[in-house]
Design a protein around this motif. Structure first.
Motif, mmCIF file in Angstrom:
data_model
loop_
_atom_site.group_PDB
_atom_site.id
_atom_site.type_symbol
_atom_site.label_atom_id
_atom_site.label_comp_id
_atom_site.label_asym_id
_atom_site.label_seq_id
_atom_site.Cartn_x
_atom_site.Cartn_y
_atom_site.Cartn_z
ATOM 1 N N VAL A 19 0.863 -1.170 0.000
ATOM 2 C CA VAL A 19 0.000 0.000 0.000
ATOM 3 C C VAL A 19 0.901 1.222 0.000
ATOM 4 C CG1 VAL A 19 -0.193 0.113 2.524
ATOM 5 C CG2 VAL A 19 -1.965 1.156 1.098
ATOM 6 N N ALA A 20 0.530 2.229 -0.806
ATOM 7 C CA ALA A 20 1.309 3.467 -0.892
ATOM 8 C C ALA A 20 0.352 4.631 -1.079
ATOM 9 C CB ALA A 20 2.302 3.408 -2.048
ATOM 10 N N GLY A 21 0.796 5.805 -0.688
ATOM 11 C CA GLY A 21 -0.039 6.982 -0.859
ATOM 12 C C GLY A 21 0.438 8.131 -0.016
ATOM 13 N N GLU A 22 -0.478 9.037 0.325
ATOM 14 C CA GLU A 22 -0.116 10.159 1.183
ATOM 15 C C GLU A 22 -1.320 10.629 1.986
ATOM 16 O OE1 GLU A 22 1.418 13.234 -1.389
ATOM 17 O OE2 GLU A 22 -0.564 14.081 -1.738
ATOM 18 N N ILE A 23 -1.006 11.144 3.148
ATOM 19 C CA ILE A 23 -2.008 11.770 4.009
ATOM 20 C C ILE A 23 -1.639 13.245 4.119
ATOM 21 C CG2 ILE A 23 -2.964 11.911 6.339
ATOM 22 C CD1 ILE A 23 -2.556 8.932 6.618
ATOM 23 N N LYS A 24 -2.572 14.115 3.776
ATOM 24 C CA LYS A 24 -2.346 15.551 3.883
ATOM 25 C C LYS A 24 -2.841 16.035 5.242
ATOM 26 C CE LYS A 24 -2.460 16.688 -1.046
ATOM 27 N NZ LYS A 24 -3.094 17.537 -2.100
ATOM 28 N N ILE A 25 -1.954 16.763 5.940
ATOM 29 C CA ILE A 25 -2.256 17.235 7.285
ATOM 30 C C ILE A 25 -2.293 18.756 7.298
ATOM 31 C CG2 ILE A 25 -1.524 17.202 9.705
ATOM 32 C CD1 ILE A 25 -0.008 14.624 9.084
ATOM 33 N N GLU A 26 -3.408 19.313 7.754
ATOM 34 C CA GLU A 26 -3.542 20.772 7.849
ATOM 35 C C GLU A 26 -3.014 21.217 9.205
ATOM 36 O OE1 GLU A 26 -7.090 23.547 6.526
ATOM 37 O OE2 GLU A 26 -7.357 22.918 8.615
ATOM 38 N N THR A 27 -1.845 21.847 9.201
ATOM 39 C CA THR A 27 -1.237 22.283 10.464
ATOM 40 C C THR A 27 -1.527 23.751 10.774
ATOM 41 O OG1 THR A 27 0.857 22.965 9.454
ATOM 42 C CG2 THR A 27 0.646 20.647 10.086
ATOM 43 N N GLY A 28 -2.130 24.447 9.828
ATOM 44 C CA GLY A 28 -2.448 25.853 10.017
ATOM 45 C C GLY A 28 -3.118 26.398 8.782
ATOM 46 N N LYS A 29 -3.518 27.655 8.839
ATOM 47 C CA LYS A 29 -4.181 28.284 7.702
ATOM 48 C C LYS A 29 -3.253 28.265 6.484
ATOM 49 C CE LYS A 29 -6.819 32.430 6.474
ATOM 50 N NZ LYS A 29 -6.289 32.590 5.124
ATOM 51 N N ASP A 30 -3.753 27.718 5.386
ATOM 52 C CA ASP A 30 -2.992 27.647 4.136
ATOM 53 C C ASP A 30 -1.690 26.867 4.289
ATOM 54 O OD1 ASP A 30 -4.937 29.205 2.848
ATOM 55 O OD2 ASP A 30 -3.971 31.054 3.483
#
Length: 280
Positions: free
Chosen positions: A28-39
């Motif tokens: 399995v491969a991919g990515e998780i996008k994490i919002e650490t702050g505005k923009d």
């Protein structure tokens, strides 16, 4: 080299694929996008085989499948429902490539196999990395120094892989310190913030008749912003070792460039009606 990224924030989006590699191993491969702050939405890559080398179930793989199936994301579930997660063992890797104009496009990526829920945790987007300074360069815009200073840092990773990461310092005191006290060949530990912004630009193309044809181009800006650094020290690696690692890195970049050139030639050789077509 010491290399650690710590991220905490809401899960913005998850993308993944399951497939079989050239050795016949399911992964399995991919990515998780994490919002650490505005923009500031930071993608973290992952890859794990389903089985370990001794053909036992891989618990890290199982953990990733759980994350993929169970994490609530901003994209699918809305901001209020999205899970807060943390990455405490992320690593920076170089992801640079040569563009069509033969100029090196400097990029990095973050990878980690571990993602954990941490409800209520404060946002974080920190990095600490230790390496050998290859060079420092003032940023020039319109023939005038911008005040920013780039630091190219050699960070040795798994398998003795050489990563040359471009860091930037914008604080005047930091710029002056690095210019006066840090030189090429010094070993230094830098700490700072991971910044990753995406902006959508609307491009309008005039039509022969009717309304203009509009397309959206997404532009990504990556930045490893230095906020502090240790005093310079003598490198533990010899100059010969450093040169060998850099030469190997350059060789791999050129091989990748040639592969991309060959791929482009094959695409151009296809009939115009079939270019870009694909099947699942």
């Amino acid at each position: 080299s010491f290399n650690k990224v710590t991220l905490t924030g809401k899960v913005a989006e998850i993308t993944h694929r399951k497939d079989v590699n050239k050795n016949g191993d399911k992964y399995v491969a991919g990515e998780i996008k994490i919002e650490t702050g505005k923009d500031n939405i930071i993608p973290v890559s992952f890859y794990q085989n389903e089985l370990t080398k001794d053909k036992n179930p891989n618990r890290v793989y199982e953990g990733l499948i759980t994350a993929i199936d169970e994490f609530k994301t901003i994209a699918k579930d809305g901001r209020d429902a999205a899970d807060v997660i943390t990455v405490t063992s992320g690593q920076l890797e170089e992801n640079s490539f040569y563009g069509r104009d033969d100029k090196l496009v400097r990029k990095y990526r973050i990878s980690s196999p571990f993602f954990n829920r941490k409800t209520g945790a404060a946002p974080a987007n920190d990095f600490v990395v230790d390496g050998v300074v290859i060079n420092t360069n003032e940023e020039i815009k319109n023939d005038v120094p911008s005040g920013r200073l780039f630091v190219d840092l050699l960070v040795v990773g798994y398998g003795n892989r050489g990563n040359v990461l471009r860091l930037v310092v914008e604080d005047e005191k930091g710029v002056n310190y690095i210019k006066s006290s840090i030189s090429a060949g010094d070993e230094v530990k830098f700490a700072g913030q991971v910044l990753h912004s995406e902006t959508n630009e609307e491009i309008k193309e005039e039509a022969a008749f009717g309304a203009p044809i509009v397309r959206i181009v997404t532009r990504t800006e990556q930045k490893l912003l230095i906020t502090s650094a240790t005093a310079a020290r003598e490198s533990t690696a010899s100059q010969e070792e450093i040169d060998t690692i850099l030469a190997d890195r350059e060789g791999k970049l050129k091989v990748d460039k040639e592969k991309q050139a060959q791929k482009a030639k094959k695409e151009e050789a296809k009939p115009a009606s079939t270019r870009g077509n694909f099947s699942l």
